[in-house]
Design an enzyme around this catalytic site. Structure first.
Site, PDB file in Angstrom:
ATOM      1  N   SER A  50       0.861  -1.177   0.000  1.00 25.13           N
ATOM      2  CA  SER A  50       0.000   0.000   0.000  1.00 25.13           C
ATOM      3  C   SER A  50       0.900   1.231   0.000  1.00 25.13           C
ATOM      4  O   SER A  50       1.814   1.335   0.816  1.00 25.13           O
ATOM      5  CB  SER A  50      -0.895  -0.008   1.242  1.00 25.13           C
ATOM      6  N   GLU A  51       0.648   2.151  -0.929  1.00 26.55           N
ATOM      7  CA  GLU A  51       1.603   3.246  -1.177  1.00 26.55           C
ATOM      8  C   GLU A  51       1.836   4.142   0.043  1.00 26.55           C
ATOM      9  O   GLU A  51       2.850   4.816   0.140  1.00 26.55           O
ATOM     10  CB  GLU A  51       1.133   4.099  -2.358  1.00 26.55           C
TER      11      GLU A  51
END
Lengths: 221, 213
Positions: A50-51
């Protein structure tokens, strides 16, 4: 053929999940791409990045499992899988831009036969910003666009995108509820079709030039 | 030992018109008490550097709703419709920067670099007005460093030496922003009595000027 929104999303997410492999690190965009995670076989080890700074995203957190400091890029509280890691944004985007993420799955407003993608703004109407999408599309080893075939009556698979691009020549595969298209040096190849639709249903709703092989597979369910 | 101040003191320190970096990713890991004081003390005409403008009633989003920001340098405003409204009506200037470029520009600002070369944005509107440089046959954009007058960051645990531990996904932009401003203020969720374990520190205290606790 009329499919409900739920049916459309399931067909797409199920098919995208088949593109993932044992050991892959995968970054999923918000919305439909996130649903891909629901169809990854339990026995297959895939780590979701997840960025915002997490590898090993688990299921959505519920009840006592909710931790306000454990969120995904959509701000949703999530659990973490065994082997998970939290890190800062600089590290996250070194992974993304540096080619360490195997696959990214993103939605799109438009894609075209050159592998261009537009998914961050409609001038004057919808300007959310690109967030991490430009880095993801440039950096991930494989870029999969997961999107509904059409936006109401508007054609989204074009000869040339008309909206501001997210990135040029980066898309590898386009998955819709009607077909699978692969971007190649020769052009856009129609690889799989959903048997619920005729070839005419598909070709008449794509503006891009298509390479249509003699034999085509049905979309793997 | 770092100076320990109140959130109100921190708010008073920030003049109108300042460029302020504020940590956080959506509602996670943002220095809320200081943001509230910035609103109470009517600080305005800010240039905000942040990942996003959160949601209207939360964190950095409150600065937008209360019209304290004249320019936002961010990657995303989609979760705050008020930012979008002000932008479309020309009430706020927004510079959109890809998230990975934004964090690297801040890192460059804090690390004494003259800029970064990134492939992100090539062939898009982000390229407009920027120098491109070809290295070993690949095209890159020259993106300049970002610095600020103030960086306001969050800390899960902070010790008196200014060392900061950040839990889970609160790390986000807090780590790099702490390196890139003239004055850096950390808002401590918990100020520890003694000192943090030297092996479990996310932001070394060298970057921190003030602790709000």
């Amino acid at each position: 053929m009329e499919l409900s929104k739920e049916q459309i999303r399931e067909i797409i997410a199920r098919r995208v999940a088949k593109e993932l492999h044992e050991g892959d690190y995968v970054t999923l965009g918000i919305g439909l791409p996130t649903e891909t995670a629901n169809y990854i076989p339990k026995e297959m080890h895939v780590m979701i990045q997840s960025e915002n700074g997490l590898i090993g995203v688990g299921a959505k957190a519920k009840g006592d499992n909710i931790c306000r400091t454990s969120i995904n890029a959509g701000g949703i509280p999530v659990t973490t899988k065994k082997g998970a890691v939290f890190f800062d944004t600089a590290t996250s985007f070194s992974m993304i831009r540096g080619g360490h993420v195997d696959v990214t799955v993103l939605g799109a407003l438009q894609v075209d036969q050159e592998g261009n993608i537009a998914n961050w703004m409609v001038p004057g109407a919808f300007v959310p910003g690109m967030g991490g999408a430009m880095d993801l599309v440039v950096g991930a080893k494989k870029v999969i666009v997961a999107m509904e075939h059409m936006a109401k009556d508007q054609i989204k698979i074009l000869k040339k995108c008309t909206l501001p691009l997210t990135a040029a020549h980066e898309v590898d595969l386009i998955v819709t509820e009607r077909c699978i298209l692969r971007v190649t040096d020769e052009g856009l190849v129609l690889e799989e079709i959903n048997p619920l639709f005729s070839l005419e249903d598909i070709t008449s709703t794509i503006e891009a030039d298509l390479i249509i092989p003699d034999s085509m597979q049905n979309i793997a369910a | 030992m770092k100076k320990i101040i109140s959130a109100a003191d921190a708010g008073k320190m920030i003049p109108n018109g300042s460029t302020v970096m504020i940590g956080g990713f959506l509602h996670c890991g943002s220095p809320n008490k200081i943001i509230d004081e910035m609103i109470t003390q009517n600080i305005h005409d800010l240039t905000l550097i942040a990942n996003d403008t959160c949601v209207p009633d939360c964190d950095r989003g409150k600065l937008i709703v209360n019209k304290r920001v004249k320019k936002a340098i961010v990657s995303h405003i989609g979760t705050n419709p008020e930012t979008g409204r002000q932008f479309v009506n020309g009430e706020i200037e927004v510079e959109f920067v890809p998230m990975g470029t934004l964090v690297e520009r801040i890192r460059a600002g804090g690390a004494g670099l003259g800029g970064i070369l990134t492939p992100t944005g090539i062939g898009t509107v982000v390229e407009q007005g920027k120098q491109t440089i070809e290295i070993d046959g690949k095209k890159y954009l020259l993106e300049k460093p970002l610095k600020a007058d103030f960086a306001i960051v969050y800390g899960t645990k902070v010790d008196k030496y200014g060392n900061v531990y950040l839990e889970n996904s609160t790390k986000n932009f807090n780590t790099v922003m702490a390196t890139a401003a003239k004055t850096v203020i950390v808002e401590a969720e918990e100020l520890v009595e003694d000192c943090l374990d030297a092996n479990h520190i996310t932001i070394p205290g060298i970057y921190i000027d003030y602790i709000v606790a």
